[in-house]
Design an enzyme around this catalytic site. Structure first.
Site, PDB file in Angstrom:
ATOM      1  N   GLU A  12      39.209 -11.118  54.498  1.00  0.00           N
ATOM      2  CA  GLU A  12      38.249 -11.873  55.295  1.00  0.00           C
ATOM      3  C   GLU A  12      38.161 -13.296  54.553  1.00  0.00           C
ATOM      4  O   GLU A  12      37.891 -14.090  55.245  1.00  0.00           O
ATOM      5  CB  GLU A  12      37.194 -10.961  54.968  1.00  0.00           C
ATOM      6  CG  GLU A  12      35.724 -11.737  55.631  1.00  0.00           C
ATOM      7  CD  GLU A  12      35.645 -11.660  57.260  1.00  0.00           C
ATOM      8  OE1 GLU A  12      35.909 -10.599  57.809  1.00  0.00           O
ATOM      9  OE2 GLU A  12      35.466 -12.531  57.811  1.00  0.00           O
ATOM     10  N   ARG A  42      14.813  -6.723  56.185  1.00  0.00           N
ATOM     11  CA  ARG A  42      14.485  -6.475  57.531  1.00  0.00           C
ATOM     12  C   ARG A  42      12.892  -6.327  57.897  1.00  0.00           C
ATOM     13  O   ARG A  42      12.368  -6.831  58.738  1.00  0.00           O
ATOM     14  CB  ARG A  42      15.164  -5.262  57.833  1.00  0.00           C
ATOM     15  CG  ARG A  42      16.761  -5.623  57.648  1.00  0.00           C
ATOM     16  CD  ARG A  42      17.338  -4.523  58.434  1.00  0.00           C
ATOM     17  NE  ARG A  42      19.102  -4.920  58.092  1.00  0.00           N
ATOM     18  CZ  ARG A  42      20.126  -3.967  58.057  1.00  0.00           C
ATOM     19  NH1 ARG A  42      19.790  -2.977  58.572  1.00  0.00           N
ATOM     20  NH2 ARG A  42      21.303  -4.573  57.943  1.00  0.00           N
ATOM     21  N   LYS A  60      25.289  -1.733  61.134  1.00  0.00           N
ATOM     22  CA  LYS A  60      25.917  -3.069  61.447  1.00  0.00           C
ATOM     23  C   LYS A  60      27.580  -2.886  61.025  1.00  0.00           C
ATOM     24  O   LYS A  60      28.227  -3.921  60.649  1.00  0.00           O
ATOM     25  CB  LYS A  60      25.254  -4.180  60.707  1.00  0.00           C
ATOM     26  CG  LYS A  60      23.885  -4.381  61.297  1.00  0.00           C
ATOM     27  CD  LYS A  60      23.226  -5.913  60.572  1.00  0.00           C
ATOM     28  CE  LYS A  60      21.830  -6.217  61.179  1.00  0.00           C
ATOM     29  NZ  LYS A  60      21.301  -7.439  60.639  1.00  0.00           N
ATOM     30  N   LYS A  81      30.333  -9.923  53.299  1.00  0.00           N
ATOM     31  CA  LYS A  81      28.924  -9.243  53.710  1.00  0.00           C
ATOM     32  C   LYS A  81      29.252  -7.920  53.867  1.00  0.00           C
ATOM     33  O   LYS A  81      29.885  -7.354  55.072  1.00  0.00           O
ATOM     34  CB  LYS A  81      28.464  -9.993  54.669  1.00  0.00           C
ATOM     35  CG  LYS A  81      26.979  -9.465  54.860  1.00  0.00           C
ATOM     36  CD  LYS A  81      26.109 -10.404  55.823  1.00  0.00           C
ATOM     37  CE  LYS A  81      24.732  -9.960  55.876  1.00  0.00           C
ATOM     38  NZ  LYS A  81      24.117 -10.799  56.856  1.00  0.00           N
ATOM     39  N   LYS A 131      27.886 -10.649  49.201  1.00  0.00           N
ATOM     40  CA  LYS A 131      26.551 -10.230  49.395  1.00  0.00           C
ATOM     41  C   LYS A 131      26.740  -8.664  49.763  1.00  0.00           C
ATOM     42  O   LYS A 131      27.409  -8.233  50.542  1.00  0.00           O
ATOM     43  CB  LYS A 131      25.970 -10.848  50.597  1.00  0.00           C
ATOM     44  CG  LYS A 131      24.536 -10.530  51.150  1.00  0.00           C
ATOM     45  CD  LYS A 131      24.291 -11.392  52.251  1.00  0.00           C
ATOM     46  CE  LYS A 131      22.813 -10.880  52.769  1.00  0.00           C
ATOM     47  NZ  LYS A 131      22.341 -11.792  53.792  1.00  0.00           N
ATOM     48  N   SER A 175      17.608  -8.598  48.870  1.00  0.00           N
ATOM     49  CA  SER A 175      15.829  -8.250  48.715  1.00  0.00           C
ATOM     50  C   SER A 175      15.980  -6.924  48.114  1.00  0.00           C
ATOM     51  O   SER A 175      14.923  -6.665  47.438  1.00  0.00           O
ATOM     52  CB  SER A 175      15.559  -7.905  50.523  1.00  0.00           C
ATOM     53  OG  SER A 175      16.293  -7.005  51.232  1.00  0.00           O
ATOM     54  N   TYR A 219      15.576 -14.517  45.160  1.00  0.00           N
ATOM     55  CA  TYR A 219      13.972 -14.615  45.350  1.00  0.00           C
ATOM     56  C   TYR A 219      13.348 -14.867  44.177  1.00  0.00           C
ATOM     57  O   TYR A 219      12.019 -15.283  44.079  1.00  0.00           O
ATOM     58  CB  TYR A 219      13.622 -13.223  45.983  1.00  0.00           C
ATOM     59  CG  TYR A 219      14.307 -13.087  47.490  1.00  0.00           C
ATOM     60  CD1 TYR A 219      13.978 -13.768  48.465  1.00  0.00           C
ATOM     61  CD2 TYR A 219      15.276 -12.131  47.623  1.00  0.00           C
ATOM     62  CE1 TYR A 219      14.556 -13.703  49.627  1.00  0.00           C
ATOM     63  CE2 TYR A 219      15.975 -11.856  48.601  1.00  0.00           C
ATOM     64  CZ  TYR A 219      15.404 -12.754  49.901  1.00  0.00           C
ATOM     65  OH  TYR A 219      16.270 -12.659  50.973  1.00  0.00           O
TER      66      TYR A 219
END
Ligand code: PBG
Length: 343
Positions: free
Chosen positions: A252, A223, A236, A213, A267, A293, A332
């Protein structure tokens, strides 16, 4: 007198000499031949539908930054899930927009067995058992600061967050979640969740790791959807991966697999297809991507302006995930795509 084109042709090789009579266009000449040689296909089995849930009853809310996507109360979600199941969509991924009064510094409501996510899961499993339910265990919908972890003295503390997430995963599994999908990027979370699930009799509940991510700008509309937009202080970058790094993404992922991930996810999606390809090629595990999104909203916005054909861009973007090696895509667009594929 020869034209310059004729001179050029006379002086150079003709096309057959150049191509050795191989013609790539032969199989592109008709719809039937294009279909015959098509290498990758998008099917409804590739789709995971991310949905936003709110408290209450019989209520839907538009999300201005995500035209065509709505937050829904659990009763309406169940109806939508029935529709999705009929369309053949294999799974739904739920994301709650939690009432602000229930958010705090540590995201403690994630541990409430009756929180919005768990109520939604129970309703879905009771009424639409044929659709898979994927739950997110990150703290961000529950924290007053919008971070995915517990914030102390300006630092997202890793180990305490992992304990809380692993406990939350057990409640989610108890509510009926089929797949736990931790999106927080804390170190050690996959192993801790696996241990906690197994210790509580949920050894059949799978883990889809948000293995890679990235600290991305493409999460903006999400958000707004879950109401963390105005809350989030800072960024982040201390826990998501730097968009510049491939080897780190591989390390990772390797670690998440060693800790027990059943499936891995990349992502955002489209800007990171190289990562999808590398993961699939390296680990041969079920590999997913999240068309996030911002990717969704860009296509919608350009289409609304008449700059692109939105439907074709939607289908092309999802096919690109398949070409890159994805086993499935969180998108979506899922119901719209499923309808198109059916009809
Ligand atoms: C955070 C989380 C994010 C998304 C889902 N869970 C990213 C974030 O807010 O930092 C993004 C999904 C999207 O953009 O569609 N745990």
């Amino acid at each position: 007198m020869k034209t310059s084109v004729e001179k050029l042709v006379a002086g150079g090789r003709d096309v057959d000499e150049i191509t050795g009579s191989r013609r790539q266009r032969r199989m592109r000449k008709a719809d039937w031949s294009r279909r015959l040689v098509q290498e990758n296909r998008l099917t409804v089995d590739d789709l995971i539908w991310p949905v936003f849930i709110i408290d209450g009853e019989n209520r839907r809310e538009d999300i201005p930054a995500m035209p065509g996507v709505q937050r829904m109360t659990v009763d309406l979600l169940v109806r939508e899930a029935e529709r999705a199941a009929k369309l053949g969509i294999p799974a739904i991924a739920t994301f709650p927009n939690v009432d602000l009064s229930l958010r705090d510094e540590t995201g403690s409501a994630v541990l409430d067995p009756d929180n919005l996510i768990n109520r939604a899961t129970r309703a879905l499993k009771a009424e639409v058992p044929e659709i898979g339910v994927i739950t997110d265990v990150a703290l961000d919908p529950f924290t007053s600061h919008g971070h995915d972890g517990i914030l102390r003295d300006g630092i997202i503390v890793n180990d305490e967050t992992v304990e809380q997430i692993a406990a939350a995963a057990v409640y989610q599994a108890a509510a009926g979640a089929d797949i736990i999908a931790p999106s927080d990027m804390m170190d050690g979370r996959i192993g801790a969740i696996r241990d906690a699930l197994d210790a509580n009799g949920f050894s059949d509940v799978a883990i889809m790791s948000y293995a890679t991510k990235f600290a991305s700008a493409f999460y903006g509309p999400y958000r707004e959807a879950i109401g963390t937009q105005g809350l989030l202080k800072g960024d982040k970058k201390t826990y998501y991966i730097d968009p510049a790094n491939t080897e780190e993404a591989l390390r990772e992922t390797e670690q998440d697999i060693a800790e027990g991930a059943d499936m891995v996810m990349v992502k955002p999606g489209l800007p990171y297809l190289d990562i999808v390809w590398r993961l699939k090629d390296t680990f041969q595990l079920p590999t997913f991507a999240y068309q996030v999104s911002g990717e969704y909203s860009m296509i919608r916005a350009a289409a609304a302006n008449g700059w692109i054909d939105g439907e074709r861009a939607m289908m092309e973007s999802l096919l690109a995930f398949k070409r890159a090696g994805c086993d499935g895509i969180l998108t979506y667009f899922a119901p719209e795509v499923a309808e198109r594929l059916q009809g």
